[in-house]
Design an enzyme around this catalytic site. Structure first.
Site, PDB file in Angstrom:
ATOM      1  CG  LEU A 123      -1.732   1.221   1.558  1.00 35.01           C
ATOM      2  CD1 LEU A 123      -2.703   1.548   0.423  1.00 35.01           C
ATOM      3  CD2 LEU A 123      -2.526   1.038   2.865  1.00 35.01           C
ATOM      4  CB  SER A 130      -0.770   8.935   7.361  1.00 28.67           C
ATOM      5  OG  SER A 130       0.154   8.542   8.355  1.00 28.67           O
ATOM      6  CB  ILE A 155       6.603  -3.742   0.738  1.00 29.49           C
ATOM      7  CG1 ILE A 155       6.112  -2.474   0.010  1.00 29.49           C
ATOM      8  CG2 ILE A 155       5.572  -4.869   0.656  1.00 29.49           C
ATOM      9  CD1 ILE A 155       4.917  -1.752   0.644  1.00 29.49           C
ATOM     10  CD  GLN A 279       7.385   3.395  49.212  1.00 28.00           C
ATOM     11  OE1 GLN A 279       7.493   4.613  49.136  1.00 28.00           O
ATOM     12  NE2 GLN A 279       6.721   2.801  50.177  1.00 28.00           N
ATOM     13  CD  GLN A 336      15.555   5.082  33.798  1.00 30.03           C
ATOM     14  OE1 GLN A 336      15.800   5.067  32.590  1.00 30.03           O
ATOM     15  NE2 GLN A 336      16.134   5.915  34.624  1.00 30.03           N
ATOM     16  CG  HIS A 338      17.428  -4.553  32.616  1.00 29.37           C
ATOM     17  ND1 HIS A 338      16.046  -4.736  32.575  1.00 29.37           N
ATOM     18  CD2 HIS A 338      17.955  -5.796  32.569  1.00 29.37           C
ATOM     19  CE1 HIS A 338      15.779  -6.024  32.488  1.00 29.37           C
ATOM     20  NE2 HIS A 338      16.916  -6.697  32.492  1.00 29.37           N
ATOM     21  N   GLY A 339      18.988  -0.371  34.434  1.00 26.69           N
ATOM     22  CA  GLY A 339      20.111   0.554  34.641  1.00 26.69           C
ATOM     23  C   GLY A 339      21.083   0.470  33.472  1.00 26.69           C
ATOM     24  CD  GLU A 363      -0.753  -4.264  10.173  1.00 29.84           C
ATOM     25  OE1 GLU A 363      -1.930  -4.382  10.521  1.00 29.84           O
ATOM     26  OE2 GLU A 363      -0.010  -5.231   9.918  1.00 29.84           O
ATOM     27  CB  THR A 365       0.978   6.918  12.891  1.00 32.57           C
ATOM     28  OG1 THR A 365      -0.092   7.764  12.438  1.00 32.57           O
ATOM     29  CG2 THR A 365       2.017   6.788  11.803  1.00 32.57           C
TER      30      THR A 365
HETATM   31  N1  COS Z   1     -13.858  -0.502   6.438  1.00 33.92           N
HETATM   32  C1  COS Z   1     -14.569  -0.373   5.280  1.00 33.92           C
HETATM   33  N2  COS Z   1     -14.634   0.771   4.561  1.00 33.92           N
HETATM   34  C2  COS Z   1     -13.959   1.826   5.049  1.00 33.92           C
HETATM   35  C3  COS Z   1     -13.217   1.768   6.247  1.00 33.92           C
HETATM   36  C4  COS Z   1     -13.188   0.550   6.946  1.00 33.92           C
HETATM   37  N3  COS Z   1     -12.504   0.441   8.083  1.00 33.92           N
HETATM   38  N4  COS Z   1     -12.665   2.983   6.464  1.00 33.92           N
HETATM   39  C5  COS Z   1     -13.046   3.773   5.462  1.00 33.92           C
HETATM   40  N5  COS Z   1     -13.843   3.075   4.602  1.00 33.92           N
HETATM   41  C6  COS Z   1     -14.504   3.585   3.395  1.00 33.92           C
HETATM   42  C7  COS Z   1     -15.328   4.827   3.732  1.00 33.92           C
HETATM   43  O1  COS Z   1     -16.621   4.450   4.182  1.00 33.92           O
HETATM   44  C8  COS Z   1     -15.367   5.563   2.426  1.00 33.92           C
HETATM   45  O2  COS Z   1     -16.344   4.963   1.606  1.00 33.92           O
HETATM   46  P1  COS Z   1     -17.261   5.862   0.626  1.00 33.92           P
HETATM   47  O3  COS Z   1     -16.321   6.488  -0.366  1.00 33.92           O
HETATM   48  O4  COS Z   1     -18.184   4.870  -0.008  1.00 33.92           O
HETATM   49  O5  COS Z   1     -17.940   6.884   1.484  1.00 33.92           O
HETATM   50  C9  COS Z   1     -14.003   5.252   1.804  1.00 33.92           C
HETATM   51  O6  COS Z   1     -13.536   4.038   2.444  1.00 33.92           O
HETATM   52  C10 COS Z   1     -13.005   6.367   2.024  1.00 33.92           C
HETATM   53  O7  COS Z   1     -12.897   6.538   3.448  1.00 33.92           O
HETATM   54  P2  COS Z   1     -12.375   7.888   4.126  1.00 33.92           P
HETATM   55  O8  COS Z   1     -13.080   9.048   3.510  1.00 33.92           O
HETATM   56  O9  COS Z   1     -12.460   7.688   5.581  1.00 33.92           O
HETATM   57  O10 COS Z   1     -10.851   7.931   3.640  1.00 33.92           O
HETATM   58  P3  COS Z   1      -9.688   8.916   4.012  1.00 33.92           P
HETATM   59  O11 COS Z   1      -8.926   9.203   2.773  1.00 33.92           O
HETATM   60  O12 COS Z   1     -10.196  10.066   4.811  1.00 33.92           O
HETATM   61  O13 COS Z   1      -8.695   8.013   4.896  1.00 33.92           O
HETATM   62  C11 COS Z   1      -7.745   7.046   6.899  1.00 33.92           C
HETATM   63  C12 COS Z   1      -8.986   7.547   6.129  1.00 33.92           C
HETATM   64  C13 COS Z   1      -6.820   8.181   7.272  1.00 33.92           C
HETATM   65  C14 COS Z   1      -8.332   6.389   8.113  1.00 33.92           C
HETATM   66  C15 COS Z   1      -6.966   5.996   6.046  1.00 33.92           C
HETATM   67  O14 COS Z   1      -6.357   6.608   4.941  1.00 33.92           O
HETATM   68  C16 COS Z   1      -5.932   5.240   6.856  1.00 33.92           C
HETATM   69  O15 COS Z   1      -6.247   4.288   7.558  1.00 33.92           O
HETATM   70  N6  COS Z   1      -4.643   5.645   6.737  1.00 33.92           N
HETATM   71  C17 COS Z   1      -3.566   4.920   7.366  1.00 33.92           C
HETATM   72  C18 COS Z   1      -3.012   3.935   6.415  1.00 33.92           C
HETATM   73  C19 COS Z   1      -2.144   2.937   7.079  1.00 33.92           C
HETATM   74  O16 COS Z   1      -2.503   2.318   8.048  1.00 33.92           O
HETATM   75  N7  COS Z   1      -0.956   2.782   6.520  1.00 33.92           N
HETATM   76  C20 COS Z   1      -0.024   1.851   7.056  1.00 33.92           C
HETATM   77  C21 COS Z   1       0.550   1.107   5.935  1.00 33.92           C
HETATM   78  S1  COS Z   1      -0.080  -0.460   5.751  1.00 33.92           S
HETATM   79  S2  COS Z   1       1.152  -1.517   6.865  1.00 33.92           S
END
Ligand code: COS
Length: 387
Positions: A123, A130, A155, A279, A336, A338-339, A363, A365
């Site tokens: 992703l 984020s 990844i 303590q 801490q 463990h010093g 997954e 932040t």
């Molecule tokens: N389950 C199902 N659908 C979801 C969902 C969930 N948990 N969260 C959001 N959706 C859907 C929403 O309902 C929305 O649908 P519609 O377009 O039909 O209304 C769509 O997905 C877009 O959702 P949203 O508007 O909330 O998206 P944003 O761009 O605002 O993003 C966050 C929301 C920030 C929460 C998201 O981008 C996120 O989780 N970012 C972090 C990513 C991450 O964890 N990266 C780590 C790398 S992977 S190891």
């Protein structure tokens, strides 16, 4: 769902494996930056790669509560051990489990469950962390194929992966989440390459690198679920499950670190008495115990609710946020307590401190979890107020 006796047996088997095989190998794994192949084979034999793959595809088909009970145990070992099978159990397989076509499930899940195929979740990109909805990697339809171009970054397990769940933009006119689709892309396709494994702060033995697509042609049948534009939702559903999994891993690691901390405290004497009786240190012990217990209770509750069919997206964020911050505090207190020894490689405190740091980042932040929770709270409040 497992009956209680079977679950207790599985938990005991994993606990033995962690105590007898994994914890004693931690220093070597950290030193060599690799997990010995005999340990990986034992993990396969225990069924760890297939914990969450449905039984019809050769996995154990565990529900969230059962899986969490086992991840609490595995989490007690240095996190690199969990990482090697965690993408198969979590983010590297669940896109196909949740949204895949019957053909995609049949083609990949049996080999993911056995551990023959490592699944990886692609992703994140150089400019997309984020803000996961603004994926730039493109997938352009060309007859019976899609042509993928772009770079995925950091990844997990990419150097070993046989299959990637790749989020790519199929609709260039849609800038946000709706233009993104998910693909199951096999390693070895022409135009797909991986970069050099990154040097990391901790979790040696677990590897991350770039995945690069240069005019990589994948068959149209690789589109997960066969429908364009659903990739972001697939990714979010995968992450809901993944975040609970991470929270469970944090609980396991915290409980292990607390054991290490107390083992040290009761054997170390200063000013003529055991440091366990000072303590100011007792505050650290008690806070650690109570916080780990709270995190365990959160994971168990959210997992049970998920198994009962509730939407636990917000609870998963609460658990991931709290548990990952909690293990950070516990790992810091352990250094801490463990010093000076806490800063020395030979003692495990400093390694686990570095290893635990990642939990607050990947997954999603802590700040992303806070945003998800607060946004849901405001939307509930608006609904109550009829706004
Ligand atoms: N389950 C199902 N659908 C979801 C969902 C969930 N948990 N969260 C959001 N959706 C859907 C929403 O309902 C929305 O649908 P519609 O377009 O039909 O209304 C769509 O997905 C877009 O959702 P949203 O508007 O909330 O998206 P944003 O761009 O605002 O993003 C966050 C929301 C920030 C929460 C998201 O981008 C996120 O989780 N970012 C972090 C990513 C991450 O964890 N990266 C780590 C790398 S992977 S190891």
């Amino acid at each position: 769902m497992l009956d209680l006796e079977t679950r207790a047996q599985l938990v005991a088997t994993i606990r033995r494996f962690v105590d007898d095989r994994l914890i004693p190998a931690e220093a070597e794994v950290a030193e060599q930056d690799a997990i010995p192949s005999d340990i990986i084979q034992e993990m396969r034999d225990l069924g760890l790669f297939g914990l969450s793959i449905p039984e019809e595809f050769g996995g154990l088909g565990l529900g969230m509560a059962d899986k969490a009970a086992l991840i609490f145990e595995i989490g007690r070992a240095a996190p690199a051990f969990r990482s090697i099978f965690a993408t198969n159990v979590g983010i590297g397989s669940q896109g196909i489990v949740i949204d895949g076509t019957p053909e995609q499930k049949a083609a990949y899940l049996p080999r993911i469950a056995s551990g023959e195929l490592i699944g990886s979740f692609a992703l994140t990109e150089p400019d997309v962390g984020s803000d996961a909805g603004s994926v730039r990697t493109s997938a352009v339809r060309d007859g019976a194929f899609y042509v993928l171009n772009g770079t995925k970054r950091f990844i997990t397990n990419a150097p070993l992966a046989g299959l990637f769940t790749v989020m790519a933009r199929t609709d260039a006119t849609q800038k946000g989440a709706r233009g993104v689709s998910a693909f199951a892309v096999e390693a070895g396709m022409p135009g797909l390459s991986t970069g050099k494994p990154e040097k990391k702060m901790g979790q040696q033995g677990a590897h991350v690198c770039d995945v690069i697509f240069e005019n990589c042609r994948v068959p149209a049948s690789a589109l997960i679920g066969g429908v364009e534009g659903m990739g972001f939702k697939t990714a979010m559903k995968v992450l809901d499950k993944g975040r609970l999994h991470i929270a469970a891993a944090c609980v396991g690691l915290a409980e292990r670190i607390i054991d290490d901390m107390m083992d040290h405290a009761v054997t170390r004497t200063q000013f003529g008495k055991s440091i366990a009786d000072f303590q100011m240190l007792q505050v650290m012990f008690a806070d650690s115990r109570a916080e780990a217990y709270a995190a365990r209770a959160m994971v168990e509750d959210a997992a049970r609710r998920r198994d009962a069919g509730e939407d636990v997206s917000v609870l998963a964020s609460c658990a991931k946020m709290f548990a990952s911050e909690m293990v950070g505090r516990v790992a810091d207190r352990n250094v801490q307590v463990h010093g000076g020894a806490g800063y020395i490689r030979e003692y495990r405190a400093e390694q686990l401190f570095r290893d635990a740091r990642l939990f607050r980042i990947y997954e999603g932040t802590t700040q992303i979890q806070q945003g998800i929770i607060a946004r849901a709270m405001a939307s509930e409040a608006r609904e109550r107020a009829g706004l």
